[in-house]
Design a protein around this motif. Sequence first.
Motif, short mmCIF file in Angstrom:
data_model
loop_
_atom_site.label_atom_id
_atom_site.label_comp_id
_atom_site.label_asym_id
_atom_site.label_seq_id
_atom_site.Cartn_x
_atom_site.Cartn_y
_atom_site.Cartn_z
N ALA A 1 21.73 -0.76 -17.47
CA ALA A 1 20.55 -0.66 -18.34
C ALA A 1 20.24 0.81 -18.65
O ALA A 1 20.61 1.71 -17.90
CB ALA A 1 19.34 -1.30 -17.64
N ARG A 2 19.55 1.02 -19.75
CA ARG A 2 19.05 2.35 -20.07
C ARG A 2 17.96 2.75 -19.09
O ARG A 2 17.38 1.90 -18.41
CB ARG A 2 18.43 2.37 -21.48
N LYS A 3 17.64 4.03 -19.07
CA LYS A 3 16.53 4.52 -18.28
C LYS A 3 15.49 5.12 -19.23
O LYS A 3 15.81 5.55 -20.33
CB LYS A 3 17.00 5.59 -17.29
N HIS A 4 14.22 5.13 -18.78
CA HIS A 4 13.17 5.78 -19.55
C HIS A 4 12.12 6.35 -18.60
O HIS A 4 12.19 6.13 -17.38
CB HIS A 4 12.54 4.83 -20.57
N ARG A 5 11.17 7.06 -19.13
CA ARG A 5 10.15 7.70 -18.31
C ARG A 5 8.92 6.81 -18.19
O ARG A 5 8.43 6.26 -19.18
CB ARG A 5 9.74 9.05 -18.91
N ASP A 6 8.40 6.68 -16.95
CA ASP A 6 7.17 5.93 -16.72
C ASP A 6 6.01 6.71 -17.35
O ASP A 6 5.87 7.92 -17.12
CB ASP A 6 6.95 5.79 -15.20
N ALA A 7 5.20 6.02 -18.13
CA ALA A 7 4.09 6.68 -18.83
C ALA A 7 3.08 7.28 -17.86
O ALA A 7 2.33 8.21 -18.21
CB ALA A 7 3.39 5.68 -19.75
N GLU A 8 3.04 6.77 -16.62
CA GLU A 8 2.03 7.23 -15.66
C GLU A 8 2.26 8.67 -15.22
O GLU A 8 1.34 9.48 -15.21
CB GLU A 8 2.04 6.29 -14.44
N ASP A 9 3.50 9.00 -14.83
CA ASP A 9 3.76 10.36 -14.33
C ASP A 9 5.12 10.90 -14.70
O ASP A 9 5.54 11.95 -14.19
CB ASP A 9 3.58 10.40 -12.81
N ALA B 1 0.81 -1.22 0.00
CA ALA B 1 0.00 0.00 0.00
C ALA B 1 0.85 1.27 0.00
O ALA B 1 0.49 2.28 0.63
CB ALA B 1 -0.95 0.00 1.21
N ILE B 2 1.98 1.23 -0.71
CA ILE B 2 2.80 2.43 -0.89
C ILE B 2 3.21 2.53 -2.35
O ILE B 2 3.26 1.53 -3.06
CB ILE B 2 4.07 2.42 -0.01
N ASP B 3 3.52 3.75 -2.79
CA ASP B 3 4.15 3.95 -4.09
C ASP B 3 5.65 4.04 -3.83
O ASP B 3 6.09 4.99 -3.17
CB ASP B 3 3.64 5.23 -4.75
N PRO B 4 6.45 3.08 -4.31
CA PRO B 4 7.87 3.08 -3.97
C PRO B 4 8.64 4.28 -4.49
O PRO B 4 9.71 4.60 -3.98
CB PRO B 4 8.38 1.78 -4.64
N PHE B 5 8.08 4.97 -5.50
CA PHE B 5 8.79 6.10 -6.09
C PHE B 5 8.45 7.43 -5.41
O PHE B 5 9.20 8.39 -5.53
CB PHE B 5 8.48 6.20 -7.59
N THR B 6 7.33 7.49 -4.72
CA THR B 6 6.91 8.78 -4.15
C THR B 6 6.72 8.77 -2.63
O THR B 6 6.57 9.83 -2.03
CB THR B 6 5.58 9.24 -4.80
N VAL B 7 6.72 7.61 -2.00
CA VAL B 7 6.50 7.55 -0.55
C VAL B 7 7.63 8.32 0.15
O VAL B 7 8.81 8.19 -0.22
CB VAL B 7 6.45 6.08 -0.06
N PRO B 8 7.31 9.17 1.13
CA PRO B 8 8.36 9.90 1.85
C PRO B 8 9.37 8.93 2.47
O PRO B 8 8.99 7.86 2.97
CB PRO B 8 7.58 10.67 2.93
N LEU B 9 10.65 9.32 2.45
CA LEU B 9 11.70 8.43 2.93
C LEU B 9 11.48 8.04 4.39
O LEU B 9 11.73 6.89 4.78
CB LEU B 9 13.07 9.09 2.76
N VAL B 10 11.00 8.98 5.22
CA VAL B 10 10.81 8.66 6.64
C VAL B 10 9.77 7.56 6.81
O VAL B 10 9.91 6.67 7.66
CB VAL B 10 10.42 9.95 7.43
N ASP B 11 8.73 7.60 5.98
CA ASP B 11 7.70 6.56 6.05
C ASP B 11 8.23 5.22 5.54
O ASP B 11 7.90 4.15 6.08
CB ASP B 11 6.47 6.97 5.24
#
Length: 325
Positions: free
Chosen positions: A220-228, A157-167
Amino acid sequence: MDKIDWQPTATIETLRKRARCLAEIRRFFAERGVLEIETPVLGRGGSTDLHLDSLSLIANTPAGGRERLWLQTSPEFHMKRLLAADSGPIFQLARCFRDGEVGRRHNLEFTMLEWYRPGFSLEDLIDEIEALIRLLLPYAGPRRLRRYRELFREQLAIDPFTVPLVDLRHLASEQGNLDMSDNPRGDCLDLLMGLIIEPTLGQGGIDMVIDYPASQAALARKHRDAEDGVEVAGRFEVYVQGLELANGYDELTDAAEQAARFAADNIERNKAGKPQVDVDARLVAALQSGMPEGSGVALGVDRLIQLALGKQSVAEVIAFATPDC
């Protein structure tokens, strides 16, 4: 004189079955026109990856004097030099070494199947590795494509890319029963992935996990997630019965970026109190000369054979596992 256990860790019948599995793998690539190659297990550069511990030795070399050489954690660097020399598609069943990795799923010395496909997209390679796995595991079940981000949302129940580091640190400490209050984001994500998510993967099917955090891009290469638009790594990992079997990349061909990543890795190793690893300057030179675009993947052969033969540990499919070598 104390009795010394000299017996192999795998039975002779298991070794016969292992040989048949390896023959099937070689036939798979021969039918597809992929060239089998062999590269050295020693190199002047090693893996700078923070999460891998390399072995090295000091040898007398033609360069004069005593020189440190690195036992390869994967044949990747040498194979990419062959790609840059216009080898075309190649595969290898290579001996690799990772310090400290001994257990039911690991052995310090192990066999890696690695192959590279110039011109292949990551999706092309996912199709091919599925075909290979089904050769040895015909009843593996359906293939499922899973996004790294969605796995964390569903199970934690977290978004690994946006969850605050403290949480994130609090959650990792709670789930791991450890003090993770000073650990970086990557360590927390790795703990949660390994402890909570990975055991659920590949149950009743073949799970292909895609779109890892950009910090885990490695080569590996990097790319942008289509979601955000968040940056993600162009790589996938394959899981069957809770076992991580393979790791594939949309291969980075930018020499300057690769050199910068190696240098950044060694800075992180220094912060973590780990020894520095010599960067493979010849790989960077090969990328500068022009490695063709494409995809590549490394697969743990011992684990695949373990699953194919219904064994509980990799030691049961290796002639002499590290504790008995």
